[in-house]
Enzyme design. Structure first.
Site, PDB file in Angstrom:
ATOM      1  N   TRP A 129       0.873  -1.188   0.000  1.00  0.00           N
ATOM      2  CA  TRP A 129       0.000   0.000   0.000  1.00  0.00           C
ATOM      3  C   TRP A 129       0.902   1.227   0.000  1.00  0.00           C
ATOM      4  O   TRP A 129       1.815   1.342   0.837  1.00  0.00           O
ATOM      5  CB  TRP A 129      -0.878  -0.034   1.255  1.00  0.00           C
ATOM      6  N   ASP A 210      -0.683  -5.033   9.451  1.00  0.00           N
ATOM      7  CA  ASP A 210      -1.689  -4.077   8.996  1.00  0.00           C
ATOM      8  C   ASP A 210      -2.876  -4.877   8.461  1.00  0.00           C
ATOM      9  O   ASP A 210      -2.772  -5.518   7.414  1.00  0.00           O
ATOM     10  CB  ASP A 210      -1.090  -3.185   7.898  1.00  0.00           C
ATOM     11  N   LYS A 245     -13.738  -0.678   5.931  1.00  0.00           N
ATOM     12  CA  LYS A 245     -14.326  -1.512   4.877  1.00  0.00           C
ATOM     13  C   LYS A 245     -15.339  -2.496   5.455  1.00  0.00           C
ATOM     14  O   LYS A 245     -16.389  -2.729   4.864  1.00  0.00           O
ATOM     15  CB  LYS A 245     -13.249  -2.323   4.149  1.00  0.00           C
TER      16      LYS A 245
HETATM   17  C1  LMR Z   1      -6.875   1.796  -0.575  1.00  0.00           C
HETATM   18  O1  LMR Z   1      -5.826   1.141  -0.550  1.00  0.00           O
HETATM   19  O2  LMR Z   1      -7.433   2.123  -1.627  1.00  0.00           O
HETATM   20  C2  LMR Z   1      -7.556   2.171   0.713  1.00  0.00           C
HETATM   21  O3  LMR Z   1      -6.853   1.640   1.786  1.00  0.00           O
HETATM   22  C3  LMR Z   1      -7.819   3.626   0.839  1.00  0.00           C
HETATM   23  C4  LMR Z   1      -6.577   4.431   1.107  1.00  0.00           C
HETATM   24  O4  LMR Z   1      -6.574   5.177   2.091  1.00  0.00           O
HETATM   25  O5  LMR Z   1      -5.618   4.362   0.350  1.00  0.00           O
END
Ligand code: LMR
Length: 397
Positions: A129, A210, A245
């Site tokens: 992420w 996470d 979510k």
């Molecule tokens: C995502 O990965 O799209 C979500 O976790 C929203 C974000 O805050 O990035």
């Protein structure tokens, strides 16, 4: 005064959401941000949450500040949902603070770790992420990657990840995704996790998990397996979790940071975490935590929520299959089976940044430039259109 500053490139996820909202095309499709949309393309209000909202508003709670660590009953509910009975409470305590979503949990954890291990390096999966970099670099760490996704097999690169973990330098903080890996949806098997945890334990790494999608992969308990396995092994570790979510409560910013520690350190840990909260935002927001505890603390409502969560999970799996079939029909020479094996909200498509741009510009379909799509942005109605557009940008005629 600010002439020396560089412009900041936009956020690859949240700016795209705003661009999608501003896009006037009626046929647009949002596969960018990790949001679960229902079959009408709406962010749902879960029935369990609607009931909780009714009770909460009727009770007209005081809007005084919450304590820095958040609401006690909410924190208890979080601990039960995430850890169940995996922690040996003779020896260990779970220290939980309520946070501003999962991002707040990561930030509080990162600031706390910066005080505890200022020389450490943070290791994140390659890819991860995007905001993991922002949060840990923002807390003063240097961030490096460990191998995770093998493009050749479209699966988890176990040998490379294991080798990286076995060679971790002292003072390493390792970020793991216990379920629904963001962005790939690819998960190690339990046998592979055992090997990885052995290596992490040998290297004395600080594990920071996470978990933003518990229950959207295989199931509530199945998705928490790694968390509970770490507890069963007697590890001390950190865990960020989020209800954005799973309760469809994105804007309420409701999450938690939990640290499993030896009992004798629990008071010190709580003090450290409260200090990190105070220095960031003083105390967490109220409303989301009232909703979550009103659902999890009421057996009938909690059962309803579990059913609703299972329905979201099942629908994502059905959408994956629909996408797989639509793409396979249009491009039979290509193998899309990876979409069926991935878990959770995200699909990792292998689309290039240019193909993603073409999807957005020519067809109004929004995905991340890394090729990540949010499967939960598909509907029965838009899947065919997405497949047509995908085929057009991948194999233009
Ligand atoms: C995502 O990965 O799209 C979500 O976790 C929203 C974000 O805050 O990035």
């Amino acid at each position: 005064m600010f002439e020396h500053l560089e412009p900041v490139p936009g956020d690859p996820i949240l700016d795209l959401l705003q661009a999608f909202i501003a896009d006037p095309r009626p046929q647009k499709v949002n596969l960018s941000v990790g949001i679960y949309y229902d079959e009408h393309g709406q962010v749902p209000l879960l029935e369990s949450v609607a009931q909780a909202q009714h009770s909460v508003l009727e009770a007209a709670p005081s809007r005084s500040y919450l304590p820095m660590e958040g609401d006690a009953e909410y924190r208890r509910c979080v601990g039960q949902l995430v850890f169940a009975d995996s922690v040996d409470t003779q020896t260990f305590s779970v220290v939980t603070v309520q946070t501003v979503g999962g991002s707040g949990a990561l930030k509080v954890g990162a600031d706390f770790l910066q005080g505890a291990y200022p020389q450490a390096t943070v290791w994140v999966s390659d890819p991860t992420w995007d905001n993991h970099y922002g949060i840990f670099e923002g807390a003063g760490f240097s961030v490096r990657r460990y191998p995770y996704y093998a493009a050749a097999t479209q699966g988890f690169d176990y040998p490379a990840a294991l080798a990286a973990f076995e060679a971790l330098p002292a003072s390493s903080i390792v970020v793991l995704h216990p379920c629904c890996h963001n962005p790939t949806g690819v998960q190690p098997s339990q046998a592979q996790w055992h090997g990885l945890l052995d290596a992490l334990q040998t290297r004395n790494a600080v594990v920071f998990m996470d978990m933003a999608y518990q229950g959207l992969g295989l199931g509530l308990d199945e998705d928490a397996w790694l968390v509970r396995e770490c507890a069963r092994r007697g590890l001390e570790f950190l865990l960020a979790n989020s209800f954005s979510k799973t309760f469809s409560l994105y804007a309420e910013r409701v999450g938690a940071l939990s640290v499993v520690v030896r009992k004798e350190q629990a008071t010190t840990l709580m003090g450290q975490l409260k200090r990190a909260v105070r220095r960031n935002y003083s105390s967490p927001p109220l409303f989301g935590s009232l909703l979550v505890k009103s659902v999890l603390g009421d057996p009938a409502r909690a059962a309803l929520w579990r059913t609703e969560l299972a329905a979201m999970r099942g629908r994502i799996i059905d959408l994956r299959r629909g996408l797989f079939e639509g793409l396979t029909t249009r491009m039979p020479q290509r193998d899309f089976s990876n979409l069926l094996h991935q878990q959770g909200m995200f699909g990792y498509t292998g689309l290039s940044p240019e193909q993603v741009d073409a999807l957005r510009e020519q067809h109004g379909i929004y995905a991340l430039r890394t090729g990540r799509i949010c499967i939960a942005g598909l509907t029965a109605e838009n899947t065919e259109r997405v497949c047509d557009a995908w085929a057009a940008v991948v194999a233009p005629t």
